[in-house]
Design an enzyme around this catalytic site. Structure first.
Site, PDB file in Angstrom:
ATOM      1  N   GLU A   1      36.279  -2.484  23.447  1.00 44.60           N
ATOM      2  CA  GLU A   1      36.492  -2.280  24.897  1.00 44.60           C
ATOM      3  C   GLU A   1      37.034  -3.499  25.622  1.00 44.60           C
ATOM      4  O   GLU A   1      36.539  -3.876  26.692  1.00 44.60           O
ATOM      5  CB  GLU A   1      35.175  -1.825  25.546  1.00 44.60           C
ATOM      6  CG  GLU A   1      34.634  -0.547  24.935  1.00 44.60           C
ATOM      7  CD  GLU A   1      33.349  -0.057  25.605  1.00 44.60           C
ATOM      8  OE1 GLU A   1      32.748  -0.801  26.381  1.00 44.60           O
ATOM      9  OE2 GLU A   1      32.964   1.104  25.337  1.00 44.60           O
TER      10      GLU A   1
ATOM     11  N   ASN B   1      38.308  -1.153  18.758  1.00 46.18           N
ATOM     12  CA  ASN B   1      37.715   0.109  19.203  1.00 46.18           C
ATOM     13  C   ASN B   1      37.707   0.160  20.729  1.00 46.18           C
ATOM     14  O   ASN B   1      37.390  -0.828  21.393  1.00 46.18           O
ATOM     15  CB  ASN B   1      36.261   0.155  18.684  1.00 46.18           C
ATOM     16  CG  ASN B   1      35.598   1.505  18.789  1.00 46.18           C
ATOM     17  OD1 ASN B   1      36.125   2.494  18.284  1.00 46.18           O
ATOM     18  ND2 ASN B   1      34.443   1.568  19.436  1.00 46.18           N
TER      19      ASN B   1
ATOM     20  N   HIS C   1      35.175   9.864  24.028  1.00 44.58           N
ATOM     21  CA  HIS C   1      34.122  10.492  24.833  1.00 44.58           C
ATOM     22  C   HIS C   1      34.823  11.395  25.856  1.00 44.58           C
ATOM     23  O   HIS C   1      35.469  10.902  26.777  1.00 44.58           O
ATOM     24  CB  HIS C   1      33.294   9.436  25.567  1.00 44.58           C
ATOM     25  CG  HIS C   1      32.549   8.509  24.663  1.00 44.58           C
ATOM     26  ND1 HIS C   1      31.475   8.930  23.890  1.00 44.58           N
ATOM     27  CD2 HIS C   1      32.692   7.194  24.393  1.00 44.58           C
ATOM     28  CE1 HIS C   1      31.011   7.897  23.197  1.00 44.58           C
ATOM     29  NE2 HIS C   1      31.732   6.837  23.482  1.00 44.58           N
TER      30      HIS C   1
ATOM     31  N   GLU D   1      33.425   7.731  18.237  1.00 46.81           N
ATOM     32  CA  GLU D   1      32.225   8.014  19.048  1.00 46.81           C
ATOM     33  C   GLU D   1      32.355   9.374  19.728  1.00 46.81           C
ATOM     34  O   GLU D   1      32.002   9.541  20.897  1.00 46.81           O
ATOM     35  CB  GLU D   1      32.026   6.909  20.104  1.00 46.81           C
ATOM     36  CG  GLU D   1      31.942   5.520  19.517  1.00 46.81           C
ATOM     37  CD  GLU D   1      31.654   4.423  20.533  1.00 46.81           C
ATOM     38  OE1 GLU D   1      31.264   4.747  21.687  1.00 46.81           O
ATOM     39  OE2 GLU D   1      31.818   3.250  20.187  1.00 46.81           O
TER      40      GLU D   1
ATOM     41  N   ASP E   1      32.146  12.707  21.467  1.00 46.85           N
ATOM     42  CA  ASP E   1      31.280  13.699  22.109  1.00 46.85           C
ATOM     43  C   ASP E   1      32.112  14.401  23.171  1.00 46.85           C
ATOM     44  O   ASP E   1      33.049  13.825  23.716  1.00 46.85           O
ATOM     45  CB  ASP E   1      29.964  13.125  22.654  1.00 46.85           C
ATOM     46  CG  ASP E   1      30.090  11.895  23.524  1.00 46.85           C
ATOM     47  OD1 ASP E   1      31.181  11.628  24.056  1.00 46.85           O
ATOM     48  OD2 ASP E   1      29.083  11.179  23.681  1.00 46.85           O
TER      49      ASP E   1
HETATM   50  C1  XIL Z   1      25.752   3.298  23.995  1.00 41.77           C
HETATM   51  C2  XIL Z   1      24.494   3.784  23.305  1.00 41.77           C
HETATM   52  O1  XIL Z   1      24.692   5.114  22.857  1.00 41.77           O
HETATM   53  C3  XIL Z   1      23.320   3.718  24.270  1.00 41.77           C
HETATM   54  O2  XIL Z   1      22.102   4.010  23.587  1.00 41.77           O
HETATM   55  C4  XIL Z   1      23.225   2.344  24.915  1.00 41.77           C
HETATM   56  O3  XIL Z   1      22.221   2.361  25.908  1.00 41.77           O
HETATM   57  C5  XIL Z   1      24.549   1.950  25.541  1.00 41.77           C
HETATM   58  O4  XIL Z   1      25.568   2.025  24.554  1.00 41.77           O
HETATM   59  N1  XIL Z   1      30.821   2.838  23.925  1.00 41.77           N
HETATM   60  C6  XIL Z   1      30.322   2.168  22.828  1.00 41.77           C
HETATM   61  C7  XIL Z   1      28.922   2.394  22.411  1.00 41.77           C
HETATM   62  O5  XIL Z   1      31.075   1.465  22.131  1.00 41.77           O
HETATM   63  O6  XIL Z   1      28.340   1.238  21.847  1.00 41.77           O
HETATM   64  C8  XIL Z   1      28.075   2.884  23.546  1.00 41.77           C
HETATM   65  O7  XIL Z   1      26.777   3.213  23.032  1.00 41.77           O
HETATM   66  C9  XIL Z   1      28.718   4.072  24.222  1.00 41.77           C
HETATM   67  C10 XIL Z   1      30.064   3.691  24.788  1.00 41.77           C
END
Ligand code: XIL
Length: 302
Positions: free
Chosen positions: A127, A169, A206, A235, A237
């Site tokens: 990020e 990422n 996401h 990641e 969802d």
């Molecule tokens: C999130 C986790 O799922 C949570 O449990 C935590 O509180 C915050 O981080 N991008 C990412 C992940 O790269 O590491 C994040 O994970 C979600 C967004």
């Protein structure tokens, strides 16, 4: 095949999930994990605040529990993440400049060395780009330590573990027309042209009604791949329910399968109740561990 992992393996891909160490004692959770998945990402346990809570004091207990579980089950592990503006321990949040640069590189070296030879890939940097139309780097203490902090982190990771795949990422990098996507693309292109070690790009993916699966998602995957890197959905969802959610999962999986170098998909949790999203139902299993329509459409698309 009848599981996500076995179906993905038919085309040489993996299917992974984020795992929380404190859920490894939940038998429903572990049952689904062991049955369905072939890759795991530690949801929080390999982040900077977890692995180096005090400067130069490293803590690997929960992360190692996840790695041990994965190994025992024949699953591979994606390391997440070595350098990030978020989830920094307090001592790092208060650092800047050359002292921060040294501390960051020490963190990368120490953690990558601890896991040397044990991981499939590392999200070396997470990020680092800003949202919106600027295409700029995200402002952070790491960015203010010098624009070359990202390549410095990748070089340190390569030196510590020559075999692990090194990934960049990010989120909101799914839409090919988005300035952030283009900015990450140009960075990867630049790294490849100058020999900065980078092997893969992770798209967090996401998705929700405000940020839906873009129509040009496959173009984004294939464009990154054309730079000579693997691409992974890291990641995933998707907010929603029923057939609409199922159709969106199907679109994501089909886009990945249409791109040879899109070699793996990871969902960010197992059951809806495991999701980092406080409310909503963005995952493939309901709170009781039952397969949702999105599970079936995903399995059928693999
Ligand atoms: C999130 C986790 O799922 C949570 O449990 C935590 O509180 C915050 O981080 N991008 C990412 C992940 O790269 O590491 C994040 O994970 C979600 C967004």
């Amino acid at each position: 095949a009848t599981t996500l992992g076995a179906s993905a393996a038919q085309t040489g891909r993996y299917f992974g999930t984020a795992v929380a160490a404190n859920k490894l004692s939940d038998s429903t959770y572990v049952g689904i994990l062991n049955r369905e998945f072939t890759m795991v990402t530690a949801e929080n346990e390999m982040k900077i605040d977890a692995t180096e809570p005090n400067q130069n004091q490293f803590s690997y207990g929960n992360a190692d529990r996840i790695v041990s579980h994965a190994k025992a089950q024949g699953m591979r592990v994606r390391g997440h993440t070595l350098a990030w503006h978020s989830q920094q321990p307090g001592w790092m949040q208060n650092m800047e400049g050359s002292a921060l640069r040294s501390a960051m590189l020490n963190h990368v070296t120490q953690v990558a060395t601890h896991y040397k030879g044990q991981l499939y890939a590392w999200d070396v940097v997470n990020e680092a780009f800003a949202d919106g139309s600027s295409g700029a780097r995200r402002d952070s203490n790491l960015q203010r330590s010098g624009n070359d902090w990202i390549e410095a982190a990748f070089r340190a990771a390569r030196a510590a573990d020559p075999a692990v795949k090194l990934c960049y990422n990010d989120y909101n990098t799914d839409d090919w027309s988005h300035a952030k996507t283009q900015a990450v693309y140009r960075m990867v292109q630049d790294f490849k042209s100058r020999g900065v070690p980078i092997d893969c790009v992770g798209l967090q993916s996401h998705f929700n009604p405000q940020s839906p699966v873009p129509s040009n998602y496959q173009t984004t995957l294939s464009s990154f791949a054309a730079l000579g890197v693997d691409v992974q959905i890291t990641e995933l969802d998707i907010e929603g329910s029923g057939s609409a959610q199922a159709a969106n999962y199907q679109r994501v999986v089909s886009a990945c399968l249409a791109v040879a170098r899109c070699n793996g998909i990871t969902v960010w949790g197992i059951r809806d109740t495991d999701s980092w999203r406080a409310s909503g139902t963005p995952l493939l299993f309901d709170g009781s561990g039952n397969k949702k329509a999105a599970y079936t459409s995903t399995l059928n698309a693999l």
